[in-house]
Design a protein around this motif. Sequence first.
Motif, PDB file in Angstrom:
ATOM      1  N   TYR A  65      -1.135   1.600  -4.998  1.00  0.00           N
ATOM      2  CA  TYR A  65      -1.018   1.883  -3.562  1.00  0.00           C
ATOM      3  C   TYR A  65      -2.207   2.708  -3.093  1.00  0.00           C
ATOM      4  O   TYR A  65      -2.785   2.455  -2.032  1.00  0.00           O
ATOM      5  CB  TYR A  65       0.287   2.632  -3.303  1.00  0.00           C
ATOM      6  N   GLU A  66      -2.576   3.697  -3.893  1.00  0.00           N
ATOM      7  CA  GLU A  66      -3.661   4.597  -3.509  1.00  0.00           C
ATOM      8  C   GLU A  66      -4.981   3.853  -3.325  1.00  0.00           C
ATOM      9  O   GLU A  66      -5.801   4.236  -2.485  1.00  0.00           O
ATOM     10  CB  GLU A  66      -3.818   5.698  -4.561  1.00  0.00           C
ATOM     11  N   GLU A  67      -5.195   2.791  -4.098  1.00  0.00           N
ATOM     12  CA  GLU A  67      -6.426   2.016  -3.961  1.00  0.00           C
ATOM     13  C   GLU A  67      -6.463   1.288  -2.621  1.00  0.00           C
ATOM     14  O   GLU A  67      -7.505   1.228  -1.958  1.00  0.00           O
ATOM     15  CB  GLU A  67      -6.544   1.015  -5.111  1.00  0.00           C
ATOM     16  N   ALA A  68      -5.322   0.731  -2.222  1.00  0.00           N
ATOM     17  CA  ALA A  68      -5.253   0.056  -0.923  1.00  0.00           C
ATOM     18  C   ALA A  68      -5.438   1.057   0.213  1.00  0.00           C
ATOM     19  O   ALA A  68      -6.139   0.792   1.199  1.00  0.00           O
ATOM     20  CB  ALA A  68      -3.918  -0.664  -0.782  1.00  0.00           C
ATOM     21  N   GLU A  69      -4.821   2.216   0.064  1.00  0.00           N
ATOM     22  CA  GLU A  69      -4.945   3.258   1.083  1.00  0.00           C
ATOM     23  C   GLU A  69      -6.391   3.729   1.194  1.00  0.00           C
ATOM     24  O   GLU A  69      -6.926   3.896   2.299  1.00  0.00           O
ATOM     25  CB  GLU A  69      -4.035   4.429   0.733  1.00  0.00           C
ATOM     26  N   SER A  70      -7.043   3.932   0.059  1.00  0.00           N
ATOM     27  CA  SER A  70      -8.439   4.374   0.053  1.00  0.00           C
ATOM     28  C   SER A  70      -9.346   3.334   0.703  1.00  0.00           C
ATOM     29  O   SER A  70     -10.284   3.675   1.435  1.00  0.00           O
ATOM     30  CB  SER A  70      -8.886   4.642  -1.386  1.00  0.00           C
ATOM     31  N   PHE A  71      -9.045   2.057   0.449  1.00  0.00           N
ATOM     32  CA  PHE A  71      -9.840   0.985   1.047  1.00  0.00           C
ATOM     33  C   PHE A  71      -9.735   1.032   2.570  1.00  0.00           C
ATOM     34  O   PHE A  71     -10.742   0.926   3.282  1.00  0.00           O
ATOM     35  CB  PHE A  71      -9.368  -0.369   0.525  1.00  0.00           C
ATOM     36  N   LEU A  72      -8.521   1.198   3.082  1.00  0.00           N
ATOM     37  CA  LEU A  72      -8.345   1.251   4.532  1.00  0.00           C
ATOM     38  C   LEU A  72      -9.049   2.465   5.141  1.00  0.00           C
ATOM     39  O   LEU A  72      -9.681   2.373   6.195  1.00  0.00           O
ATOM     40  CB  LEU A  72      -6.853   1.289   4.873  1.00  0.00           C
ATOM     41  N   LEU A  73      -8.963   3.599   4.462  1.00  0.00           N
ATOM     42  CA  LEU A  73      -9.601   4.815   4.969  1.00  0.00           C
ATOM     43  C   LEU A  73     -11.120   4.677   5.042  1.00  0.00           C
ATOM     44  O   LEU A  73     -11.779   5.352   5.845  1.00  0.00           O
ATOM     45  CB  LEU A  73      -9.236   6.004   4.081  1.00  0.00           C
ATOM     46  N   SER A  74     -11.659   3.795   4.199  1.00  0.00           N
ATOM     47  CA  SER A  74     -13.113   3.618   4.182  1.00  0.00           C
ATOM     48  C   SER A  74     -13.601   2.675   5.278  1.00  0.00           C
ATOM     49  O   SER A  74     -14.807   2.543   5.492  1.00  0.00           O
ATOM     50  CB  SER A  74     -13.555   3.072   2.816  1.00  0.00           C
ATOM     51  N   ARG A  75     -12.677   2.010   5.973  1.00  0.00           N
ATOM     52  CA  ARG A  75     -13.063   1.043   6.995  1.00  0.00           C
ATOM     53  C   ARG A  75     -13.340   1.737   8.323  1.00  0.00           C
ATOM     54  O   ARG A  75     -12.572   2.599   8.769  1.00  0.00           O
ATOM     55  CB  ARG A  75     -11.959  -0.004   7.202  1.00  0.00           C
ATOM     56  N   LYS A  76     -14.423   1.352   8.972  1.00  0.00           N
ATOM     57  CA  LYS A  76     -14.754   1.897  10.283  1.00  0.00           C
ATOM     58  C   LYS A  76     -13.751   1.395  11.317  1.00  0.00           C
ATOM     59  O   LYS A  76     -13.401   0.225  11.339  1.00  0.00           O
ATOM     60  CB  LYS A  76     -16.167   1.463  10.679  1.00  0.00           C
ATOM     61  N   GLY A  77     -13.278   2.286  12.164  1.00  0.00           N
ATOM     62  CA  GLY A  77     -12.349   1.894  13.215  1.00  0.00           C
ATOM     63  C   GLY A  77     -10.908   1.831  12.764  1.00  0.00           C
ATOM     64  O   GLY A  77     -10.056   1.288  13.474  1.00  0.00           O
ATOM     65  N   VAL A  78     -10.595   2.386  11.587  1.00  0.00           N
ATOM     66  CA  VAL A  78      -9.217   2.423  11.095  1.00  0.00           C
ATOM     67  C   VAL A  78      -8.857   3.866  10.778  1.00  0.00           C
ATOM     68  O   VAL A  78      -9.587   4.557  10.060  1.00  0.00           O
ATOM     69  CB  VAL A  78      -9.043   1.552   9.832  1.00  0.00           C
ATOM     70  N   VAL A  79      -7.737   4.323  11.327  1.00  0.00           N
ATOM     71  CA  VAL A  79      -7.289   5.695  11.097  1.00  0.00           C
ATOM     72  C   VAL A  79      -5.806   5.684  10.758  1.00  0.00           C
ATOM     73  O   VAL A  79      -5.128   4.663  10.904  1.00  0.00           O
ATOM     74  CB  VAL A  79      -7.524   6.575  12.351  1.00  0.00           C
ATOM     75  N   LYS A  80      -5.291   6.820  10.317  1.00  0.00           N
ATOM     76  CA  LYS A  80      -3.866   6.917  10.024  1.00  0.00           C
ATOM     77  C   LYS A  80      -3.063   6.734  11.310  1.00  0.00           C
ATOM     78  O   LYS A  80      -3.462   7.178  12.380  1.00  0.00           O
ATOM     79  CB  LYS A  80      -3.543   8.259   9.379  1.00  0.00           C
ATOM     80  N   ALA A  81      -1.936   6.077  11.179  1.00  0.00           N
ATOM     81  CA  ALA A  81      -1.145   5.719  12.354  1.00  0.00           C
ATOM     82  C   ALA A  81      -0.507   6.940  13.000  1.00  0.00           C
ATOM     83  O   ALA A  81      -0.114   7.896  12.325  1.00  0.00           O
ATOM     84  CB  ALA A  81      -0.063   4.721  11.960  1.00  0.00           C
ATOM     85  N   GLU A  82      -0.409   6.879  14.311  1.00  0.00           N
ATOM     86  CA  GLU A  82       0.298   7.923  15.040  1.00  0.00           C
ATOM     87  C   GLU A  82       1.793   7.829  14.729  1.00  0.00           C
ATOM     88  O   GLU A  82       2.316   6.769  14.394  1.00  0.00           O
ATOM     89  CB  GLU A  82       0.073   7.751  16.544  1.00  0.00           C
ATOM     90  N   GLU A  83       2.474   8.934  14.874  1.00  0.00           N
ATOM     91  CA  GLU A  83       3.889   9.007  14.525  1.00  0.00           C
ATOM     92  C   GLU A  83       4.720   7.959  15.266  1.00  0.00           C
ATOM     93  O   GLU A  83       5.656   7.388  14.709  1.00  0.00           O
ATOM     94  CB  GLU A  83       4.419  10.407  14.838  1.00  0.00           C
ATOM     95  N   ARG A  84       4.368   7.681  16.506  1.00  0.00           N
ATOM     96  CA  ARG A  84       5.181   6.745  17.304  1.00  0.00           C
ATOM     97  C   ARG A  84       5.123   5.314  16.777  1.00  0.00           C
ATOM     98  O   ARG A  84       5.957   4.486  17.124  1.00  0.00           O
ATOM     99  CB  ARG A  84       4.727   6.765  18.760  1.00  0.00           C
ATOM    100  N   TYR A  85       4.116   4.994  15.946  1.00  0.00           N
ATOM    101  CA  TYR A  85       4.011   3.638  15.410  1.00  0.00           C
ATOM    102  C   TYR A  85       4.629   3.499  14.018  1.00  0.00           C
ATOM    103  O   TYR A  85       4.701   2.405  13.474  1.00  0.00           O
ATOM    104  CB  TYR A  85       2.545   3.208  15.356  1.00  0.00           C
ATOM    105  N   ILE A  86       5.026   4.615  13.439  1.00  0.00           N
ATOM    106  CA  ILE A  86       5.647   4.561  12.113  1.00  0.00           C
ATOM    107  C   ILE A  86       7.127   4.244  12.308  1.00  0.00           C
ATOM    108  O   ILE A  86       7.952   5.124  12.511  1.00  0.00           O
ATOM    109  CB  ILE A  86       5.453   5.890  11.354  1.00  0.00           C
ATOM    110  N   ASP A  87       7.447   2.977  12.268  1.00  0.00           N
ATOM    111  CA  ASP A  87       8.795   2.521  12.616  1.00  0.00           C
ATOM    112  C   ASP A  87       9.234   1.446  11.629  1.00  0.00           C
ATOM    113  O   ASP A  87       8.821   0.302  11.708  1.00  0.00           O
ATOM    114  CB  ASP A  87       8.799   1.955  14.038  1.00  0.00           C
ATOM    115  N   ARG A  88      10.081   1.784  10.679  1.00  0.00           N
ATOM    116  CA  ARG A  88      10.529   0.837   9.652  1.00  0.00           C
ATOM    117  C   ARG A  88      11.406  -0.263  10.238  1.00  0.00           C
ATOM    118  O   ARG A  88      11.604  -1.299   9.621  1.00  0.00           O
ATOM    119  CB  ARG A  88      11.292   1.567   8.557  1.00  0.00           C
ATOM    120  N   ARG A  89      11.945  -0.064  11.415  1.00  0.00           N
ATOM    121  CA  ARG A  89      12.794  -1.100  12.003  1.00  0.00           C
ATOM    122  C   ARG A  89      11.975  -2.284  12.497  1.00  0.00           C
ATOM    123  O   ARG A  89      12.471  -3.380  12.641  1.00  0.00           O
ATOM    124  CB  ARG A  89      13.608  -0.514  13.158  1.00  0.00           C
TER     125      ARG A  89
END
Length: 203
Positions: A65-89
């Motif tokens: 999982y950490e490798e996928a997360e690290s890959f996303l963090l390295s991409r320009k224009g991608v940031v951690k999601a705001e709380e309002r978008y973290i919705d498992r439903r």
Amino acid sequence: MSGGYFDRNIYAIGEIAASIEHDIARALRPKPEKVHKDYWTIYEHDSPCSCRSFGGWGYMAFDKYEEAESFLLSRKGVVKAEERYIDRRRFEDDVVFQSTDSYMVETPNEEHIPVLYTIHHCIYNHYPDDADVLELTDETIETMKEAYRQIRIAEIYATRIDWMMSGDDGEDDLQERLNEDLEAFEKEFQTKDWACSYEDDED
């Protein structure tokens, strides 16, 4: 071979039976060992109701999982999601990242929602890609065997009538030869080795 009253339509009946016989044999032959898959991949949600593999390049596989997360963090224009978008439903996985410059299409009321990214854990077994495998339940196989039997019987009836209507057999010959052919087929059917049919086709 004679006949001809039904033209080549009788051959079509035989071809259907042969196809069913072949598929039964495929389902009965030994299966190769399955390949185990266990990896993490990234989904890109570019609309509220659909997603695709990140970047549209096909599935990207990460061991952790950490490798996928690290890959996303390295991409320009991608940031951690705001709380309002973290919705498992809404999505199968937690939304963990969002785009800063791309937005979803077909959103309700033209809502401005950024493209979102989820990291999904894939665990499954599958047959080798080049394996010719057909998985059918025992009930389905028995149904297909009966279908094969009925179609072959129809082929025998059609053949005997074809010969009679073409003038090669008389009416007196019809029932006698029909009974002979049906009896021979039933003996063949009762002793049939279904698994060998696939091997015969391969040869």
